[in-house]
Design an enzyme around this catalytic site. Structure first.
Site, PDB file in Angstrom:
ATOM      1  N   HIS A   1      -6.110  -0.218   6.813  1.00 24.20           N
ATOM      2  CA  HIS A   1      -6.108  -0.999   8.056  1.00 24.20           C
ATOM      3  C   HIS A   1      -7.428  -0.887   8.837  1.00 24.20           C
ATOM      4  O   HIS A   1      -7.990  -1.889   9.267  1.00 24.20           O
ATOM      5  CB  HIS A   1      -4.960  -0.572   8.964  1.00 24.20           C
TER       6      HIS A   1
ATOM      7  N   ASP B   1      -3.383   6.761   4.754  1.00 23.68           N
ATOM      8  CA  ASP B   1      -2.331   5.893   5.279  1.00 23.68           C
ATOM      9  C   ASP B   1      -2.908   4.772   6.155  1.00 23.68           C
ATOM     10  O   ASP B   1      -2.368   3.668   6.181  1.00 23.68           O
ATOM     11  CB  ASP B   1      -1.353   6.747   6.105  1.00 23.68           C
TER      12      ASP B   1
ATOM     13  N   LYS C   1       0.838  -1.176   0.000  1.00 28.47           N
ATOM     14  CA  LYS C   1       0.000   0.000   0.000  1.00 28.47           C
ATOM     15  C   LYS C   1       0.890   1.248   0.000  1.00 28.47           C
ATOM     16  O   LYS C   1       2.035   1.135   0.414  1.00 28.47           O
ATOM     17  CB  LYS C   1      -0.928   0.006   1.198  1.00 28.47           C
TER      18      LYS C   1
HETATM   19  C1  BG6 Z   1       1.617   1.469   8.030  1.00 28.92           C
HETATM   20  C2  BG6 Z   1       1.527   2.950   7.947  1.00 28.92           C
HETATM   21  O1  BG6 Z   1       0.825   0.873   7.036  1.00 28.92           O
HETATM   22  O2  BG6 Z   1       1.175   1.032   9.292  1.00 28.92           O
HETATM   23  C3  BG6 Z   1       2.351   3.597   9.060  1.00 28.92           C
HETATM   24  O3  BG6 Z   1       2.000   3.404   6.689  1.00 28.92           O
HETATM   25  C4  BG6 Z   1       1.957   3.037  10.396  1.00 28.92           C
HETATM   26  O4  BG6 Z   1       2.193   5.009   9.045  1.00 28.92           O
HETATM   27  C5  BG6 Z   1       1.949   1.511  10.366  1.00 28.92           C
HETATM   28  O5  BG6 Z   1       2.882   3.504  11.361  1.00 28.92           O
HETATM   29  C6  BG6 Z   1       1.383   0.946  11.647  1.00 28.92           C
HETATM   30  O6  BG6 Z   1       1.606  -0.433  11.664  1.00 28.92           O
HETATM   31  P1  BG6 Z   1       1.775  -1.214  13.016  1.00 28.92           P
HETATM   32  O7  BG6 Z   1       1.903  -2.639  12.610  1.00 28.92           O
HETATM   33  O8  BG6 Z   1       2.990  -0.661  13.703  1.00 28.92           O
HETATM   34  O9  BG6 Z   1       0.528  -0.943  13.807  1.00 28.92           O
END
Ligand code: BG6
Length: 492
Positions: free
Chosen positions: A240, A235, A148
C-alpha cells in the site's frame, strides 16, 4: 465492457475477506444493476456446507457489513439466488471435477467471464492453479485474482508468480492492492494530471519533502497468526505505501491505459534509493505497541493480543517509519518519509507534500507566523484535500501573517456515497481491466527494494522500539525527521 455472463468463484468463500468485503461489494454492485445479469457466485471452502447453508451465512454477513439503507429484501434475495457452495480441499484434486461440472453447466460456458478469486494463504495459490488447470477450468475467459501478500520476500514472491504464471497468462492475473481501488487514491491521479497548477511545482525545485502516513487505531485483532509472520513492512509498506508513493512520484503516462500507468509506477520503484545495511540502521525505525489507551479505551500489548498464538521471541514490528528518495531527475534529493502502524492515536491515511519556503523573505519585519505551503491529501477517513497557505490577518496596522487553508471535502462536494475499493476492483476484474492491479514486475520490484530491510532486521541485534498503544509511534520515528530539521505533519 461488462460481459453478459459471469461465474465468480471465491476460494476462501467462508473466510473473513469474502464475508466482510467481497460479497458485500458484489451485493452493492448487483443492487446498482451492474453485475452481469447472468452471474453465479461460487463460494469454495473446506466447510461442510450446502448452497442453502452458505446462503444463510452470506445473508448474515450482508446484514452486518452493508449499511441498512442499502439493504433491500429483493436485492438480497437476488444475490443469494446467485450463490453456490462447494466443499473442496486444495490438496484433494479428485473433488475438483465438481467445480468444473458446475462451471460447464451453462450453455455459454465458453464465453462467460470466469473469475477465480484466491482469498486464501499464498502458499495455496500454486496448488489451486494447478488443480484448475488439471480439471480443464482455465479457458480464455478465465482470470485469477490474487490477494496480497504475494510471497514474504523476493524469492517466495517469484515462486508464487512462477507457479501462477505456469497456468495463467500475465494478462489473466489480477493482483489486488485494495488501496488502488480507493476513490481518493484514484483522485490523486486526477488531481495531478487533470489540472495544470500543481504539476509545474511537483518536483525537487519546489517540493521540500513528501510524507505518507497510514495510521490505524486497530490492533492485530484475530489475525495474529498471519500478522506475526508478516509485520508492518510486509503487510503495509511493500504494497500500500509504496503504491501511494508511486502515484505521487510517477511521470504522467501518455494516457490512463492498462500498461501505461503500471509502466510509470514501475519506473518509480526502480528509482528508489537502494537500502544498504547501514542505510537500514540509519533510515528505518520499527516499533511494536505496548498496552495503552486508544480513544480512551484500555487495550493490551501486541504480545497479549497475540496470546498463545504468538511465537516466543517474536520480533515482529507493528510500526515502520522510513526515509527514502526517488533517484531521478524530477525528485533528486527530495526525501520521502513513510510511516504506518497499528494501535496509533488515530485512523488516518494521508499524503502531505511540503513545499519549499519562498526564495526571498518579503515580509521580514512582519509579525505572526508562517508555515511552509503544504498540500495535505486525506485518503481516509474524511476524504479531501487541504492546501495550507499564508495570508494577511485583517487589520489596519502592519502586516501580520497567519496560516490559513483552502479545503475540499469530498463528502460535502459530492452527494454520492464513495464506493468501497472492492466494489470498483471486482467490477474491473469482471470487465477484464487490469489497470488498477499490480503487475508481476511491480510486485517483484517492490519486494526487491524491501528485501535489504527484511534481511537487516532479521539479523540485527536491535529489537523493535516500544510505543504505547494510542500514540504516534516510537520517538525514534520523530527523530528520523528532526535530524533533517523537519517534523511529521499531524492531521489538522
Ligand atoms: C490490509 C492489511 O491490506 O490493509 C491490514 O493487511 C490493514 O493489516 C488494512 O488493516 C488497512 O486497510 P484500510 O482500507 O482499512 O486502510
Amino acid at each position: 465492457a461488462i460481459p453478459s455472463a459471469c461465474d465468480f468463484t471465491v476460494f476462501g468463500g467462508t473466510g473473513d475477506l469474502a464475508l466482510r468485503k467481497l460479497l458485500p461489494a458484489l451485493y452493492l454492485r448487483d443492487l446498482e444493476g451492474q453485475l452481469p445479469a447472468d452471474t453465479r457466485i461460487v463460494g469454495v471452502s473446506r466447510a461442510e456446507l450446502d448452497d442453502d447453508g452458505y446462503r444463510a451465512e452470506v445473508r448474515a454477513a450482508l446484514t452486518t457489513h452493508v449499511a441498512p439503507e442499502d439493504l433491500t429484501d429483493p436485492a438480497v434475495d437476488r444475490l443469494l439466488a446467485r450463490l453456490h457452495h462447494l466443499t473442496l480441499d486444495a490438496h484433494e484434486p479428485d473433488e475438483w471435477h465438481r467445480l468444473h461440472a458446475l462451471l460447464k453447466d451453462r450453455p455459454d460456458h465458453e464465453t462467460a467471464a470466469r473469475v477465480f478469486y484466491l482469498a486464501v494463504a499464498p502458499s495455496l495459490f500454486g496448488a489451486i492453479c494447478d488443480n484448475l488447470e488439471a480439471i480443464g477450468a482455465v479457458n480464455d475467459a478465465a482470470r485469477v485474482v490474487l490477494e496480497k501478500p504475494i510471497g514474504h520476500d523476493v524469492a517466495s514472491a517469484r515462486a508464487v508468480n512462477d507457479a501462477v504464471g505456469r497456468v495463467f497468462a500475465e494478462s489473466q492475473i489480477f493482483r489486488i492492492d485494495h488501496y488502488l481501488g480507493k476513490e481518493s487514491v484514484q483522485n490523486l491521479l486526477v488531481t495531478r494530471f487533470a489540472n495544470t497548477f500543481l504539476e509545474p511545482m511537483w518536483n525537487s525545485h519546489w517540493v521540500d519533502h513528501v510524507q505518507i502516513t497510514v495510521a490505524e487505531e486497530l490492533g492485530v485483532g484475530e489475525r495474529g497468526g498471519y500478522y506475526d509472520h508478516a509485520g508492518a513492512l510486509r503487510d503495509m509498506v511493500q504494497n500500500h505505501l509504496l503504491q501511494l508513493l508511486c502515484l505521487v512520484a510517477m511521470e504522467p503516462p501518455s494516457h490512463i491505459g492498462r500498461e501505461t500507468v503500471r509502466d510509470e509506477k514501475l519506473k518509480v520503484l526502480q528509482a528508489l534509493k537502494p537500502m544498504t545495511a547501514e542505510g537500514v540502521d540509519h533510515d528505518t525505525v520499527r516499533g511494536r505497541y505496548t498496552a495503552g489507551l486508544v480513544d480512551g479505551v484500555a487495550v493490551p500489548s501486541y504480545a497479549d493480543d497475540l496470546g498463545p498464538e504468538g511465537a516466543p521471541g517474536s520480533r515482529t514490528e507493528t510500526f515502520v517509519a522510513l526515509r527514502t528518495e526517488v533517484q531521478n531527475w524530477r525528485w533528486a534529493g527530495v526525501p520521502f518519509y513513510l510511516r504506518t502502524g497499528k494501535r496509533m492515536d488515530r485512523r488516518a491515511s494521508e499524503i502531505v507534500v511540503v513545499f519549499k519556503p519562498p526564495p526571498h523573505a518579503m515580509f521580514p519585519h512582519s509579525e505572526g507566523t508562517t508555515e511552509p505551503n503544504r498540500l495535505h491529501i486525506h485518503i481516509q477517513p474524511d476524504e479531501g484535500m487541504r492546501l495550507h497557505l499564508t495570508a494577511k490577518e485583517p487589520g489596519p496596522g502592519g502586516i501580520r501573517l497567519r496560516p490559513v487553508s483552502l479545503d475540499l471535502s469530498y463528502a460535502t462536494t459530492f452527494e454520492q456515497r464513495s464506493p468501497d475499493a472492492y466494489e470498483r476492483l471486482l467490477m474491473d476484474v469482471i470487465k477484464g481491466n487490469p489497470t488498477l492491479f499490480m503487475r508481476r514486475d511491480e510486485v517483484e520490484a517492490a519486494w526487491t527494494w524491501v528485501q535489504p530491510i527484511l534481511t537487516r532486521w532479521a539479523t540485527s541485534p536491535d529489537r523493535p522500539k516500544r510505543y504505547p498503544a494510542g500514540t504516534s509511534g516510537p520517538t525514534a520515528a520523530a527523530t528520523l525527521l528532526e535530524r533533517d530539521g523537519r517534523s511529521w505533519q499531524e492531521s489538522d
